[in-house]
Design an enzyme around this catalytic site. Structure first.
Site, mmCIF file in Angstrom:
data_model
loop_
_atom_site.group_PDB
_atom_site.id
_atom_site.type_symbol
_atom_site.label_atom_id
_atom_site.label_comp_id
_atom_site.label_asym_id
_atom_site.label_seq_id
_atom_site.Cartn_x
_atom_site.Cartn_y
_atom_site.Cartn_z
ATOM 1 C CG ASP A 14 -1.044 -2.439 -8.693
ATOM 2 O OD1 ASP A 14 -2.041 -1.759 -9.059
ATOM 3 O OD2 ASP A 14 -0.705 -2.417 -7.653
ATOM 4 C CD GLU A 72 -6.159 -2.006 -5.322
ATOM 5 O OE1 GLU A 72 -6.918 -2.227 -4.451
ATOM 6 O OE2 GLU A 72 -5.697 -3.138 -5.841
#
Length: 451
Positions: free
Chosen positions: A92, A156
């Site tokens: 991500d 994250e």
């Protein structure tokens, strides 16, 4: 002296690495599904899963984590009796922010001035490619000498803790002798560095309400309590005159004893405008690695364009507080919320809400794994000695893993050196750093297997 066979193999794989990073960067995998489609993150997760299967990984799975995102897991068996190493990265990315500020499209990997530009190129899709390069180089030179687990996180950057909670619910899944977190970076391009500490963080939303609705500033201004004015007062109370963070009850006097960060270098790296001073006191390293730091991430209030002459009834802000090692993030959250509530003026109604939280981290740099990494980095960087630095950012998973596996050694390396400009516009990765760090990781796995 001829190059190490590992280095030769990685060099030959760099065109493939660029092609793969181009594919990965193209996914708009921002794990905020109010801004970006969930399908973009799912496609990135499937790309990682397919890459692991191609490399012979077993038990490849898309893990549905409690925050509604997916992490990708795979296991590559090594020789019998070999240690197990967990390789971490995340797929991500941060939103591109102002797309108009990018010189080239943020989700198109573009080569310019010797670097590869694109959101996630360094943080941390480049870390995924780094792990793949290292493993391929080992397979081409006698095989992977350890058992390898790979975990690629899907949220994250959001700090929502999905993988942390999943790991706590499945404690055997990520168990390893050593954990290599590929989400840090060198202190400077060409200077091999491990990250010894991470600051923790907390995110708190504060809302202030003073009126049932907005009022005409000419008719009521001067006596009617202005929620935006109250919020400005509160936010200003979080800093001393020199800009140091001042949260009531929170120690702000930490000192960093290791590698130092020159002010001139910091000004250049941070692109501070001429004539603008740095904030805080102590050394730069003290301020960014050993002390708390508050940042106002956003304010909900009327934009300048289209604003009306009104006294505002409500205003809110999102506040980040970075927490140094040795300070409990939960306690820091309590102190921050209490500060915001106690500093709200005029009897205004105030509400605070914790949005995210992660603990600080300190590694044991005297472990055998660090000795193996020191040798590997020095070899990959032509004899340069490994340095240990701090990192002001947070990787909450590190503390979860340290708590779950107290005997495991945790190392933090990666591609996020200052020129990478992670989280900013025009993020980029140095292909030379990607190549050398991939060589270093492969050499580390060889050395660690025999340590």
């Amino acid at each position: 002296m001829s190059p190490h066979p590992i280095a030769e193999t990685v060099a030959s794989l760099m065109p493939k690495a660029k092609a793969e990073l181009t594919e990965l960067v193209a996914f708009k995998s921002v794990a905020d599904f109010e801004q970006y489609p969930r399908s973009e993150s799912e496609a990135a997760a499937n790309w990682v899963a397919d890459a692991l299967r191609t490399e012979g990984f077993q038990d490849v799975a898309l893990l549905d984590t409690p925050d509604g995102t997916q992490s990708v897991y795979g296991f590559l068996p090594g020789p019998e009796g070999a240690p197990t190493v967990l390789l971490y990265a995340h797929y991500d990315v941060q939103p591109p922010l102002d797309e108009a500020g990018w010189a080239t499209p943020p989700f198109e990997l573009t080569e310019r001035d010797g670097r590869w530009f694109g959101r996630g190129s360094a943080d941390c899709k480049g870390g995924i490619v780094m792990h793949l390069l290292a493993l391929r180089a080992l397979k081409a030179n006698g095989g992977v000498p350890v058992h390898v687990k790979v975990i690629a996180e899907g949220s994250e950057e959001q700090g929502t803790g999905g993988l942390e909670r999943y790991a706590e619910e499945h404690p055997e899944l990520l168990r390893a002798d050593t954990i290599v977190v590929g989400d840090a970076g060198n202190f400077r391009v060409g200077l091999p560095t491990v990250t010894a500490t991470l600051r923790g963080m907390t995110l708190v939303r504060v809302q202030i309400d003073t009126l049932e609705g907005n009022l005409h500033s000419g008719q009521f201004g001067g006596a009617a309590p202005d929620a935006l004015g109250a919020l400005v007062r509160v936010l200003d109370s979080l800093r001393a005159e020199d800009g140091s963070t001042t949260v009531d009850g929170l120690d702000g006097g930490g000192v960093w004893e290791g590698l130092q960060y020159g002010e001139a270098d910091f000004r250049k790296d941070a692109k501070v405008l001429d004539g603008v001073g740095l904030i805080g006191d102590g050394s730069v390293a003290d301020r960014i690695w050993a002390r708390p730091a508050v940042t106002v991430l956003g304010i909900d209030c009327p934009p300048v364009v289209g604003a009306t002459p009104s006294v505002q009834a409500s205003a809110r802000a999102l506040i980040s507080l970075r927490v140094p090692p040795g300070v409990d993030a939960a306690e820091a959250t309590k102190l921050l919320r209490a500060h915001l509530e106690s500093r709200t003026p005029w009897g205004a109604r105030v509400r605070t809400e914790q949005i995210g939280q992660g603990q600080a981290f300190r590694a044991d740099t005297t472990s055998p794994a660090y000795e193996a990494m020191a040798g590997a980095l020095s070899e990959a960087y032509d004899g340069e000695k490994m340095q240990a630095a701090g990192m002001g950012g947070s990787i909450p998973l590190c503390n979860t893993l340290a708590a779950l596996y107290p005997e495991a050694e945790i190392l933090l390396i990666g591609l996020n050196e200052p020129e990478a400009q992670i989280h900013a516009v025009n993020e980029s990765v140095s292909p030379q750093e990607l190549e050398r760090m991939s060589v270093a990781e492969a050499l580390f796995l060889q050395r660690y297997a025999t340590s």
